[in-house]
Write a protein that holds these residues in place. Sequence first.
Motif, PDB file in Angstrom:
ATOM      1  N   GLY A 542       0.782  -1.137  -0.080  1.00 27.05           N
ATOM      2  CA  GLY A 542      -0.071  -0.049  -0.099  1.00 27.05           C
ATOM      3  C   GLY A 542       0.928   1.437   0.031  1.00 27.05           C
ATOM      4  N   PRO A 543       0.011   2.271   0.136  1.00 30.49           N
ATOM      5  CA  PRO A 543       0.759   3.656   0.081  1.00 30.49           C
ATOM      6  C   PRO A 543       1.156   4.444   1.095  1.00 30.49           C
ATOM      7  CG  PRO A 543      -1.591   4.041  -0.645  1.00 30.49           C
ATOM      8  CD  PRO A 543      -1.420   2.577  -0.310  1.00 30.49           C
ATOM      9  N   VAL A 544       0.747   3.759   2.129  1.00 35.93           N
ATOM     10  CA  VAL A 544       1.104   4.611   3.685  1.00 35.93           C
ATOM     11  C   VAL A 544       2.017   3.350   4.605  1.00 35.93           C
ATOM     12  CG1 VAL A 544      -1.034   5.678   3.513  1.00 35.93           C
ATOM     13  CG2 VAL A 544      -1.187   3.382   4.572  1.00 35.93           C
ATOM     14  N   ASN A 545       2.614   3.933   5.485  1.00 31.48           N
ATOM     15  CA  ASN A 545       3.254   3.471   6.694  1.00 31.48           C
ATOM     16  C   ASN A 545       2.400   2.118   7.116  1.00 31.48           C
ATOM     17  OD1 ASN A 545       5.890   4.712   6.248  1.00 31.48           O
ATOM     18  ND2 ASN A 545       4.846   6.234   7.584  1.00 31.48           N
ATOM     19  N   CYS A 546       2.723   0.997   7.476  1.00 35.93           N
ATOM     20  CA  CYS A 546       1.905  -0.060   7.986  1.00 35.93           C
ATOM     21  C   CYS A 546       2.906  -0.712   9.042  1.00 35.93           C
ATOM     22  CB  CYS A 546       1.518  -0.996   7.010  1.00 35.93           C
ATOM     23  SG  CYS A 546       0.075  -1.955   7.482  1.00 35.93           S
ATOM     24  N   SER A 547       2.311  -1.253  10.124  1.00 34.75           N
ATOM     25  CA  SER A 547       2.885  -2.112  11.227  1.00 34.75           C
ATOM     26  C   SER A 547       2.390  -3.443  11.175  1.00 34.75           C
ATOM     27  CB  SER A 547       2.886  -1.323  12.455  1.00 34.75           C
ATOM     28  OG  SER A 547       3.728  -0.157  12.388  1.00 34.75           O
ATOM     29  N   VAL A 548       3.172  -4.481  11.496  1.00 28.18           N
ATOM     30  CA  VAL A 548       2.737  -5.717  11.676  1.00 28.18           C
ATOM     31  C   VAL A 548       3.430  -6.486  12.812  1.00 28.18           C
ATOM     32  CG1 VAL A 548       4.033  -6.647   9.897  1.00 28.18           C
ATOM     33  CG2 VAL A 548       1.813  -7.726  10.218  1.00 28.18           C
ATOM     34  N   VAL A 549       2.841  -7.331  13.416  1.00 31.39           N
ATOM     35  CA  VAL A 549       3.543  -7.869  14.618  1.00 31.39           C
ATOM     36  C   VAL A 549       3.645  -9.567  14.106  1.00 31.39           C
ATOM     37  CG1 VAL A 549       3.493  -8.850  17.058  1.00 31.39           C
ATOM     38  CG2 VAL A 549       2.522  -6.704  16.413  1.00 31.39           C
ATOM     39  N   VAL A 550       4.890 -10.112  14.138  1.00 32.07           N
ATOM     40  CA  VAL A 550       4.774 -11.448  13.879  1.00 32.07           C
ATOM     41  C   VAL A 550       5.292 -12.184  15.097  1.00 32.07           C
ATOM     42  CG1 VAL A 550       7.199 -11.028  13.444  1.00 32.07           C
ATOM     43  CG2 VAL A 550       6.121 -13.256  12.486  1.00 32.07           C
ATOM     44  N   ARG A 551       4.491 -13.340  15.087  1.00 32.52           N
ATOM     45  CA  ARG A 551       4.755 -14.210  16.448  1.00 32.52           C
ATOM     46  C   ARG A 551       5.172 -15.665  16.170  1.00 32.52           C
ATOM     47  NH1 ARG A 551      -0.187 -14.579  20.974  1.00 32.52           N
ATOM     48  NH2 ARG A 551       1.097 -12.907  21.584  1.00 32.52           N
ATOM     49  N   GLY A 552       6.141 -16.155  17.048  1.00 29.30           N
ATOM     50  CA  GLY A 552       6.330 -17.538  16.682  1.00 29.30           C
ATOM     51  C   GLY A 552       5.380 -18.540  17.268  1.00 29.30           C
ATOM     52  N   GLY A 553       4.754 -19.265  16.203  1.00 26.17           N
ATOM     53  CA  GLY A 553       4.003 -20.268  16.532  1.00 26.17           C
ATOM     54  C   GLY A 553       2.417 -19.683  16.730  1.00 26.17           C
ATOM     55  N   ALA A 554       1.435 -20.782  16.403  1.00 27.00           N
ATOM     56  CA  ALA A 554       0.024 -20.305  16.563  1.00 27.00           C
ATOM     57  C   ALA A 554      -0.402 -20.077  17.773  1.00 27.00           C
ATOM     58  CB  ALA A 554      -0.762 -21.405  16.002  1.00 27.00           C
ATOM     59  N   TYR A 555       0.365 -20.452  18.941  1.00 24.65           N
ATOM     60  CA  TYR A 555       0.142 -20.279  20.447  1.00 24.65           C
ATOM     61  C   TYR A 555       1.213 -19.565  20.949  1.00 24.65           C
ATOM     62  CZ  TYR A 555      -3.857 -23.635  20.157  1.00 24.65           C
ATOM     63  OH  TYR A 555      -4.907 -24.059  20.215  1.00 24.65           O
ATOM     64  N   GLY A 556       2.361 -18.976  20.050  1.00 27.37           N
ATOM     65  CA  GLY A 556       3.306 -18.347  20.621  1.00 27.37           C
ATOM     66  C   GLY A 556       4.314 -19.273  21.289  1.00 27.37           C
ATOM     67  N   GLU A 557       4.390 -20.556  20.847  1.00 24.70           N
ATOM     68  CA  GLU A 557       5.019 -21.526  21.540  1.00 24.70           C
ATOM     69  C   GLU A 557       6.610 -21.503  20.974  1.00 24.70           C
ATOM     70  OE1 GLU A 557       2.950 -23.803  17.934  1.00 24.70           O
ATOM     71  OE2 GLU A 557       2.738 -22.081  19.440  1.00 24.70           O
ATOM     72  N   HIS A 558       6.829 -20.687  20.067  1.00 24.82           N
ATOM     73  CA  HIS A 558       8.108 -20.820  19.489  1.00 24.82           C
ATOM     74  C   HIS A 558       8.881 -19.444  19.845  1.00 24.82           C
ATOM     75  CE1 HIS A 558       6.854 -24.335  17.295  1.00 24.82           C
ATOM     76  NE2 HIS A 558       6.306 -23.698  16.301  1.00 24.82           N
ATOM     77  N   ARG A 559      10.107 -19.412  20.493  1.00 25.93           N
ATOM     78  CA  ARG A 559      10.703 -18.257  20.665  1.00 25.93           C
ATOM     79  C   ARG A 559      11.582 -17.818  19.404  1.00 25.93           C
ATOM     80  NH1 ARG A 559      13.812 -19.949  24.840  1.00 25.93           N
ATOM     81  NH2 ARG A 559      15.846 -20.084  23.458  1.00 25.93           N
ATOM     82  N   ILE A 560      11.429 -16.378  19.263  1.00 26.88           N
ATOM     83  CA  ILE A 560      12.162 -15.663  18.109  1.00 26.88           C
ATOM     84  C   ILE A 560      13.359 -15.259  18.992  1.00 26.88           C
ATOM     85  CG2 ILE A 560      12.131 -13.930  16.433  1.00 26.88           C
ATOM     86  CD1 ILE A 560       9.193 -13.895  16.428  1.00 26.88           C
ATOM     87  N   ASP A 561      14.542 -15.766  18.525  1.00 21.09           N
ATOM     88  CA  ASP A 561      15.701 -15.456  19.073  1.00 21.09           C
ATOM     89  C   ASP A 561      16.318 -14.325  18.760  1.00 21.09           C
ATOM     90  OD1 ASP A 561      15.660 -17.615  21.055  1.00 21.09           O
ATOM     91  OD2 ASP A 561      16.124 -18.897  19.358  1.00 21.09           O
ATOM     92  N   ALA A 562      16.276 -14.125  17.278  1.00 14.50           N
ATOM     93  CA  ALA A 562      17.158 -13.013  16.405  1.00 14.50           C
ATOM     94  C   ALA A 562      16.471 -13.033  15.128  1.00 14.50           C
ATOM     95  CB  ALA A 562      18.579 -13.200  16.615  1.00 14.50           C
ATOM     96  N   VAL A 563      16.673 -11.747  14.477  1.00 13.73           N
ATOM     97  CA  VAL A 563      16.105 -11.653  13.219  1.00 13.73           C
ATOM     98  C   VAL A 563      17.439 -11.104  12.402  1.00 13.73           C
ATOM     99  CG1 VAL A 563      15.324  -9.182  13.604  1.00 13.73           C
ATOM    100  CG2 VAL A 563      14.535 -10.462  11.815  1.00 13.73           C
ATOM    101  N   GLU A 564      17.389 -11.575  11.229  1.00 10.81           N
ATOM    102  CA  GLU A 564      18.473 -11.037  10.245  1.00 10.81           C
ATOM    103  C   GLU A 564      17.694 -10.386   8.900  1.00 10.81           C
ATOM    104  OE1 GLU A 564      21.685 -12.832   7.064  1.00 10.81           O
ATOM    105  OE2 GLU A 564      21.832 -13.616   9.254  1.00 10.81           O
ATOM    106  N   ILE A 565      18.122  -9.228   8.563  1.00 15.67           N
ATOM    107  CA  ILE A 565      17.316  -8.526   7.620  1.00 15.67           C
ATOM    108  C   ILE A 565      18.301  -7.237   7.050  1.00 15.67           C
ATOM    109  CG2 ILE A 565      16.597  -6.758   9.493  1.00 15.67           C
ATOM    110  CD1 ILE A 565      14.041  -6.266   7.426  1.00 15.67           C
TER     111      ILE A 565
END
Length: 608
Positions: A542-565
Amino acid sequence: MKPTRRQLLAGGAALAASPALARAATAPVTITTPMAAPPWALLQRRLLAANLAACEAYYAQYTGAGDELRCFARWGANDGPDDAAEFTNDWVLIHALGGSDRLLTLSQRYWEGHLRQYTRARTIEVPIARHGMYFREFPVQMDWQHNAEGLTTFNVMGLSAPHDPRLHLRTRRFADFYTGRDPSTGNYDPKHRIIRSLLNGSRGPMLRAATPLDWAGDPFDARPFKLEHGEDNYAQFLAHYAEYTDVVGDNPLNLQSTTLGLNAYALGLGDRFRTWVLDYLGAWAERAGANGNILPSRIGLDGRTAPDWWSGVYGWNFAPIVPQTGLREYRNRVPRSITAFLGGLVLSGDMEFAKLWRRQNAAINAAARSVDGKLQAPTMHGPQGWYGWKDGPYRTNGFEIWYATQDPADRAAAGDHPWLDFLEGRNPGYAEQVLQADLAQVAARDAARRGDTSTAQTRLADYTLDFNPASANALVQTMTGGLHIARPPWSPTSPPQGGVPLHSRLRWFDPVRRRAGVPEDIAVLVTALGDRSTAVTVVNTGPVNCSVVVRGGAYGEHRIDAVEIDGRHRPVGGRDLTLRLAPRSGAKLVLAMTRYANRPTLSFPWDF
């Protein structure tokens, strides 16, 4: 050495004991790299929109006053309340991925309407349902193949509406029909750790031999109706269930009741639900270990595995006669109980719950034979031993085992599928293909509905299900890297399941609208899965700024240790990570993850 119940229960000791301890521990990641919307992104957005339009038309055609299903309401395993409950299957799941709020609203309205409809509906001849097919908003007495199918929508409502007080009330009540906490039902025996009958529900267990009438429902003139199970008349309904008598004692299908305990715990309703699930699963793990690593299909009222452990309705030796053909059909439903053990893995982090199934498959394959130089493996077991031979190794549930363990040793049993080729870098066009296929399915089902000339007087409860246009498979795969077990597309050896919770690598949330699912201009594509990593591309179309949250697992059962981007490495150390995307930007993220590290929760990221 086989795991003991104590070891299985202790498997989750290292998990974060409180959801709050697993919250995101890093600042939002900002993405500004320009990215034109890829074809898959536009198709994903189209599919979310197409589901809404078709589902609204389907709802308008087949429901009436009070949001009730316009059909001839009956009791029975062929076309009973569980089929009516499936009318909006996948609508809530699509909402939880980013579909319209209207899908959630209609699903909730329909759930209330069908509860009223089947609480009011009564049998004349079937004893258990003479005062209502639902009691306390739950089936009065049925097996857990059908109970689970009827809970397909209910069991994912927490993904979208975790604060709904009605959901809390019902999840607690339904779960307590099986934990032993509700003394009015008597389904569960905590001393022997069994559910006392294959047929059970809100009016308790059946502790006698079942009759064909109990299963088939009251007599009726079947001629005006399309019969979805192949019968021609009511006499064949009865004949279908002539051998469905052996129901007293516990059965692996009853394990599907544990999804209620998983959801009750994840909704924050108490630790006791987790304790019950793991204890009940642990009892079954012990029985399998003592039975040559094979889950028995018949447990006596004393909690002991029956000498004829393969017996019982839907057991290893269950092959009743099909009345239309006079031939026996293999109806071993034991493999369906894997969903309960996957739930145990989510609750505990103990991989033994998946390895139990690996050991069972290995034990079955150890009984394989060679015929004319070709390997054959059995699928059934009776007094004379293994039978039901099929070419090749036994691979039932092999995909699910590999998905849970991510062990290269389990990869071969998962089989071949275009999605796996895509995840492993060999099929770059798969995302577009699967999204287009689901768009075509939505259109085809919508066209079939428009051509349907049936009336409420000529429809049974299961008639409309093939017109339901909701198509979630491509969305689950591409957006979450998850399993759509209700309609498993990856393997013909994976049985379709009802009432299964979402098992996924990722989930998404809209922090501005405070709801589950991606915001309206966001598209996401999971491109690789590993034991300790997940690759995903995120794009703001889209044409505007946007925020989204990503979660590890359907129930948050997975821990996100780090992100590489973009070559940058950022520590995370939590279940959630917020991304902020500039207009028409995108990036590929590689998330370092520790799977099954957190206790499950259905709370939204901003609730902590």
